[in-house]
Design a protein around this motif. Sequence first.
Motif, mmCIF file in Angstrom:
data_model
loop_
_atom_site.group_PDB
_atom_site.id
_atom_site.type_symbol
_atom_site.label_atom_id
_atom_site.label_comp_id
_atom_site.label_asym_id
_atom_site.label_seq_id
_atom_site.Cartn_x
_atom_site.Cartn_y
_atom_site.Cartn_z
ATOM 1 N N GLY A 48 1.410 4.348 6.837
ATOM 2 C CA GLY A 48 2.303 3.625 5.950
ATOM 3 C C GLY A 48 3.637 4.330 5.888
ATOM 4 O O GLY A 48 4.090 4.924 6.873
ATOM 5 N N ALA A 49 4.246 4.301 4.717
ATOM 6 C CA ALA A 49 5.559 4.920 4.558
ATOM 7 C C ALA A 49 5.797 5.240 3.094
ATOM 8 O O ALA A 49 5.121 4.723 2.203
ATOM 9 C CB ALA A 49 6.654 4.000 5.083
ATOM 10 N N HIS A 77 10.223 6.595 -5.923
ATOM 11 C CA HIS A 77 9.371 6.506 -4.742
ATOM 12 C C HIS A 77 8.465 5.283 -4.796
ATOM 13 O O HIS A 77 7.986 4.886 -5.859
ATOM 14 C CB HIS A 77 8.542 7.784 -4.548
ATOM 15 C CG HIS A 77 7.804 8.226 -5.763
ATOM 16 N ND1 HIS A 77 8.416 8.843 -6.827
ATOM 17 C CD2 HIS A 77 6.490 8.153 -6.088
ATOM 18 C CE1 HIS A 77 7.535 9.139 -7.751
ATOM 19 N NE2 HIS A 77 6.343 8.708 -7.336
ATOM 20 N N ARG A 78 8.227 4.742 -3.619
ATOM 21 C CA ARG A 78 7.369 3.573 -3.456
ATOM 22 C C ARG A 78 6.441 3.823 -2.275
ATOM 23 O O ARG A 78 6.908 4.006 -1.142
ATOM 24 C CB ARG A 78 8.205 2.316 -3.205
ATOM 25 C CG ARG A 78 7.393 1.043 -3.000
ATOM 26 C CD ARG A 78 8.286 -0.091 -2.532
ATOM 27 N NE ARG A 78 7.569 -1.371 -2.528
ATOM 28 C CZ ARG A 78 8.065 -2.512 -2.042
ATOM 29 N NH1 ARG A 78 9.292 -2.534 -1.526
ATOM 30 N NH2 ARG A 78 7.351 -3.622 -2.069
ATOM 31 N N ALA A 79 5.135 3.850 -2.521
ATOM 32 C CA ALA A 79 4.164 4.023 -1.445
ATOM 33 C C ALA A 79 3.934 2.683 -0.755
ATOM 34 O O ALA A 79 3.652 1.679 -1.413
ATOM 35 C CB ALA A 79 2.852 4.553 -1.997
ATOM 36 N N VAL A 80 4.070 2.679 0.564
ATOM 37 C CA VAL A 80 3.914 1.470 1.365
ATOM 38 C C VAL A 80 2.664 1.612 2.235
ATOM 39 O O VAL A 80 2.527 2.600 2.965
ATOM 40 C CB VAL A 80 5.159 1.232 2.245
ATOM 41 C CG1 VAL A 80 4.935 0.056 3.187
ATOM 42 C CG2 VAL A 80 6.388 1.010 1.372
ATOM 43 N N ASN A 81 1.775 0.641 2.148
ATOM 44 C CA ASN A 81 0.510 0.677 2.886
ATOM 45 C C ASN A 81 0.594 -0.259 4.093
ATOM 46 O O ASN A 81 0.699 -1.469 3.946
ATOM 47 C CB ASN A 81 -0.643 0.257 1.971
ATOM 48 C CG ASN A 81 -2.001 0.483 2.601
ATOM 49 O OD1 ASN A 81 -2.111 0.772 3.791
ATOM 50 N ND2 ASN A 81 -3.043 0.350 1.795
ATOM 51 N N ARG A 82 0.514 0.323 5.284
ATOM 52 C CA ARG A 82 0.528 -0.480 6.511
ATOM 53 C C ARG A 82 -0.803 -0.423 7.243
ATOM 54 O O ARG A 82 -0.885 -0.775 8.415
ATOM 55 C CB ARG A 82 1.671 -0.002 7.415
ATOM 56 C CG ARG A 82 3.041 -0.284 6.815
ATOM 57 C CD ARG A 82 4.181 0.192 7.665
ATOM 58 N NE ARG A 82 5.461 -0.156 7.046
ATOM 59 C CZ ARG A 82 6.570 0.555 7.144
ATOM 60 N NH1 ARG A 82 6.564 1.686 7.848
ATOM 61 N NH2 ARG A 82 7.679 0.160 6.564
#
Length: 243
Positions: A48-49, A77-82
Amino acid sequence: MTESSFPGGTSLSHLDVYEGAAPDGVCGGSPHMHLVSTEAYVVAEGHGALQTIDGDGFRETELAAGSVVWFTPGTIHRAVNRGGLKVVVLMSNAGLPEAGDAVMTFPAAIVADPAAYAKASSLGDSYGRSERAAARRDLAVAGFETLRDALLAGDRGPLEAFRAAAGALVRDRAAAWGRLVRERPLAQAEQSIALTEAVARGDIAHLAEARVQQAMPSTGERGFGMCGRLRTYDVTDYKEILQ
């Protein structure tokens, strides 16, 4: 001895980053910032990012198994799940984030109104928590987009206004934060200094108190955190020697 000898007076949790998509099509958690604490991600699985807004503006840091990234107070901050993103989270100042050291990036009118912020951030009772967690994430993403887009256009005004409103929002509760810091990270640091001085004098009596400790995970379903489903760990020291 401090209540917990876990390194650095930190707290520990295991995070499964939310998989559902926000209105912008990005899967992940609720953007927010901490006013005093530093947070670290150690990525255990998936990819992710981390999208952040800090003194250098907006950036995106790729995350994959083995990645280690941390961010200091004031970093939105924002956790991005890929894909299956699971993270071990270390948070400085154990107990302080739970005492209110986090503000989500809701639209400006909500952050400026304590009652509106409390309503928007609340997950209520156990029924419907998943839906409310998604709703507050979507609201935080809307505010995050406003801050990001303004920064990319060269306008720092909305970011500065958010920081000021966030500070005002937590100002009253912050009076109790100093005690939490003194009881855990500061007490650990002072104990370490005392031990170095003892060793320098030739006194190693403390070595007889050596013990193995084990963190106890929370039971039941994972809780709903800002960035995903959380399994927290109790890192309190126990007197018994583990067999």
